[in-house]
Motif scaffolding. Structure first.
Motif, mmCIF file in Angstrom:
data_model
loop_
_atom_site.group_PDB
_atom_site.id
_atom_site.type_symbol
_atom_site.label_atom_id
_atom_site.label_comp_id
_atom_site.label_asym_id
_atom_site.label_seq_id
_atom_site.Cartn_x
_atom_site.Cartn_y
_atom_site.Cartn_z
ATOM 1 N N LEU A 100 -4.497 9.812 -21.153
ATOM 2 C CA LEU A 100 -3.831 8.672 -20.524
ATOM 3 C C LEU A 100 -4.793 7.994 -19.559
ATOM 4 C CD1 LEU A 100 -1.242 6.967 -19.831
ATOM 5 C CD2 LEU A 100 -0.912 8.552 -17.915
ATOM 6 N N ARG A 101 -4.985 6.687 -19.749
ATOM 7 C CA ARG A 101 -5.830 5.920 -18.831
ATOM 8 C C ARG A 101 -4.909 5.084 -17.963
ATOM 9 N NH1 ARG A 101 -8.220 4.901 -23.818
ATOM 10 N NH2 ARG A 101 -7.861 2.678 -23.655
ATOM 11 N N ILE A 102 -4.894 5.407 -16.665
ATOM 12 C CA ILE A 102 -3.963 4.738 -15.753
ATOM 13 C C ILE A 102 -4.723 4.316 -14.499
ATOM 14 C CG2 ILE A 102 -3.190 6.942 -14.725
ATOM 15 C CD1 ILE A 102 -0.331 5.646 -14.619
ATOM 16 N N CYS A 103 -4.442 3.123 -14.024
ATOM 17 C CA CYS A 103 -5.150 2.567 -12.871
ATOM 18 C C CYS A 103 -4.133 2.023 -11.878
ATOM 19 C CB CYS A 103 -6.074 1.432 -13.340
ATOM 20 S SG CYS A 103 -6.999 0.627 -12.011
ATOM 21 N N PHE A 104 -4.371 2.279 -10.602
ATOM 22 C CA PHE A 104 -3.476 1.803 -9.553
ATOM 23 C C PHE A 104 -4.118 0.648 -8.792
ATOM 24 C CE2 PHE A 104 -2.232 6.066 -10.557
ATOM 25 C CZ PHE A 104 -0.840 6.011 -10.556
ATOM 26 N N ALA A 105 -3.327 -0.374 -8.518
ATOM 27 C CA ALA A 105 -3.813 -1.585 -7.856
ATOM 28 C C ALA A 105 -4.165 -1.309 -6.389
ATOM 29 C CB ALA A 105 -2.752 -2.676 -7.930
ATOM 30 N N HIS A 106 -4.896 -2.266 -5.810
ATOM 31 C CA HIS A 106 -5.160 -2.279 -4.366
ATOM 32 C C HIS A 106 -5.736 -0.952 -3.878
ATOM 33 C CE1 HIS A 106 -1.479 -5.080 -4.750
ATOM 34 N NE2 HIS A 106 -2.572 -5.808 -4.858
ATOM 35 N N GLY A 107 -6.704 -0.428 -4.636
ATOM 36 C CA GLY A 107 -7.363 0.798 -4.204
ATOM 37 C C GLY A 107 -6.469 2.026 -4.188
ATOM 38 N N PRO A 160 0.819 -1.230 0.000
ATOM 39 C CA PRO A 160 0.000 0.000 0.000
ATOM 40 C C PRO A 160 0.845 1.268 0.000
ATOM 41 C CG PRO A 160 -0.861 -1.581 1.593
ATOM 42 C CD PRO A 160 0.447 -2.129 1.110
ATOM 43 N N ALA A 161 1.989 1.242 0.705
ATOM 44 C CA ALA A 161 2.846 2.433 0.740
ATOM 45 C C ALA A 161 3.496 2.669 -0.625
ATOM 46 C CB ALA A 161 3.913 2.275 1.821
ATOM 47 N N GLU A 162 3.925 1.583 -1.284
ATOM 48 C CA GLU A 162 4.521 1.720 -2.614
ATOM 49 C C GLU A 162 3.537 2.351 -3.591
ATOM 50 O OE1 GLU A 162 7.453 1.051 -4.141
ATOM 51 O OE2 GLU A 162 8.435 0.610 -2.252
ATOM 52 N N ASP A 221 -8.415 0.191 -8.293
ATOM 53 C CA ASP A 221 -9.274 -0.989 -8.232
ATOM 54 C C ASP A 221 -9.945 -1.076 -6.857
ATOM 55 O OD1 ASP A 221 -7.761 -2.497 -6.405
ATOM 56 O OD2 ASP A 221 -6.683 -3.572 -7.972
ATOM 57 N N SER A 222 -10.835 -2.038 -6.749
ATOM 58 C CA SER A 222 -11.745 -2.091 -5.598
ATOM 59 C C SER A 222 -11.324 -3.116 -4.545
ATOM 60 C CB SER A 222 -13.147 -2.477 -6.100
ATOM 61 O OG SER A 222 -13.096 -3.799 -6.655
ATOM 62 N N VAL A 223 -10.111 -3.682 -4.667
ATOM 63 C CA VAL A 223 -9.787 -4.829 -3.824
ATOM 64 C C VAL A 223 -9.286 -4.376 -2.440
ATOM 65 C CG1 VAL A 223 -7.521 -5.174 -4.946
ATOM 66 C CG2 VAL A 223 -8.633 -7.094 -3.774
ATOM 67 N N VAL A 224 -10.215 -3.775 -1.671
ATOM 68 C CA VAL A 224 -9.893 -3.239 -0.344
ATOM 69 C C VAL A 224 -10.609 -3.969 0.801
ATOM 70 C CG1 VAL A 224 -9.255 -0.953 -1.185
ATOM 71 C CG2 VAL A 224 -11.650 -1.428 -0.625
ATOM 72 N N PHE A 225 -11.483 -4.927 0.457
ATOM 73 C CA PHE A 225 -12.026 -5.904 1.414
ATOM 74 C C PHE A 225 -12.989 -5.370 2.466
ATOM 75 C CE2 PHE A 225 -8.003 -7.513 -0.110
ATOM 76 C CZ PHE A 225 -8.338 -8.784 -0.519
ATOM 77 N N ASP A 226 -13.252 -4.091 2.481
ATOM 78 C CA ASP A 226 -14.022 -3.515 3.583
ATOM 79 C C ASP A 226 -14.899 -2.411 3.017
ATOM 80 O OD1 ASP A 226 -14.679 -1.653 5.788
ATOM 81 O OD2 ASP A 226 -13.322 -2.894 6.983
#
Ligand code: CO
Length: 344
Positions: free
Chosen positions: A232-239, A209-211, A278-283
């Motif tokens: 530019l379409r750019i998406c960051f992982a893990h929310g 998450p910090a990276e 993305d939405s992979v934050v689990f909560d």
């Protein structure tokens, strides 16, 4: 979610609310590749369904056939109500520290194997390529080759050694990706290691998450969003990592410490709307913060399939989140991904 739950939302298997979930964050590992030279990963096959990614003599990760077998992957997607999945490299193969010729060869071999893995289900299994990001010319050339051969975009690591996303060569690559319409998915990797971080999966739970937070910061404070085109379409992982939670802290710093804060023309909040997460934050509470912060049109489903720190089924929290109205939920489950991928 069970199929019964899906039908309550008005869709059959593979559909939710009439539009199947599109998962933009999943990974593959092929079950065979040629020897690519010393220092590159190799696969120790255990059984037909099990293998181990090896780094030299060291076990890096035990994997199963869901990494390479389209039939297994599609069965899981059907069970989970996922219509389409972006299939990206597993970051250990990025090879950004290798010499350019070797990294280019690894990218070429892996990218071609990704096409083979995805071939049984065009339109459902959507391969993203990797590129030798340590060399902008080679990276742009491999991206062009892959976009012409069936890849839908590119996954990049969030840094190249000590270089962040605001390094000159990486900005050149991002400008090229924008110009050819290739979406860019940024995945954290190569997290700092220390005796303190090498416990409790801390490199994954704190480092990742910090990276990712640091990478969004590099795009903003390094002035990258001021220099790359809006398209530019750019998406960051893990929310987007810890970015959303700390936007206020960054905003305060931008106003109070202009002497050291970097080169962005505007405060960090100005650039919301320029990137997806993305939405992979689990909560549900974390998802709500994300939607409120980055925008309801900027959150896409990601699962991290098939790895154990992923969400099953993909988009599980978003499907049930009580704060989402039907229209917003549908956008998060599929519409925003279509926009990110440029696939209406
Ligand atoms: Co991942």
């Amino acid at each position: 979610m069970s199929r019964d739950d899906n039908s309550k939302n008005g869709g059959g298997p593979g559909e939710v609310g009439g539009a199947g979930v599109i998962d933009v964050h999943a990974h593959y590992v092929p079950n065979g590749w040629p020897r690519l030279g010393p220092g590159t990963p190799w696969l120790r096959i255990e059984t037909e369904r099990d293998a181990v990614i090896m780094l030299g003599d060291r076990e890096f990760r035990r994997i199963r056939s869901d990494c390479w077998d389209a039939e297994v992957r599609l069965a899981d997607m059907d069970a989970d109500g996922v219509h389409a999945q972006v299939v990206s490299p597993t970051p250990v193969f990025f090879s950004y520290a290798a010499d350019v010729a070797q990294a280019t060869r690894i990218a070429t071999v892996m990218n071609d194997l990704a096409l083979e893995i995805c071939a049984p289900a065009p339109g459902r299994l959507l391969p993203m390529c990797q590129v030798p990001l340590q060399d902008p010319d080679a990276a742009c050339a491999e991206l062009d080759r892959c976009m012409a051969s069936g890849h839908v975009g590119v996954e990049i690591g969030n840094h190249v050694g000590d270089l962040d996303l605001d390094a000159e060569g990486i900005v050149t690559f991002l400008q090229h990706a924008a110009s050819v319409g290739a979406p860019v998915f940024v995945h954290p990797w190569d997290m700092p290691s220390s005796p303190r971080l090498d416990r409790w999966m801390a490199r994954w739970l704190v480092g990742m998450p910090a990276e990712t937070h640091a990478s969004v910061l590099a795009m903003i404070l390094g002035g990258v969003f001021d220099r790359v085109p809006d398209r530019l379409r750019i998406c960051f992982a893990h929310g987007g990592g810890s970015f959303a939670f700390w936007l206020g802290r960054m905003e305060n710093a931008w106003h109070k410490r202009r002497d050291v804060i970097g080169t962005s023309r505007y405060p960090p909040s100005h650039y919301l709307g320029r990137f997806y997460v993305d939405s992979v934050v689990f909560d549900e509470r974390a998802l709500r913060l994300l939607v409120d912060t980055v925008g309801a049109d900027r959150v896409v489903v990601g699962s991290d399939y098939p790895y154990p720190l992923g969400e099953r089924p993909a988009g599980g929290v978003a499907r049930k989140a009580s704060f989402l109205d039907d229209d917003t939920r549908t956008r998060i489950l599929s519409g925003n991904a279509r926009a990110f991928l440029g696939r209406p």
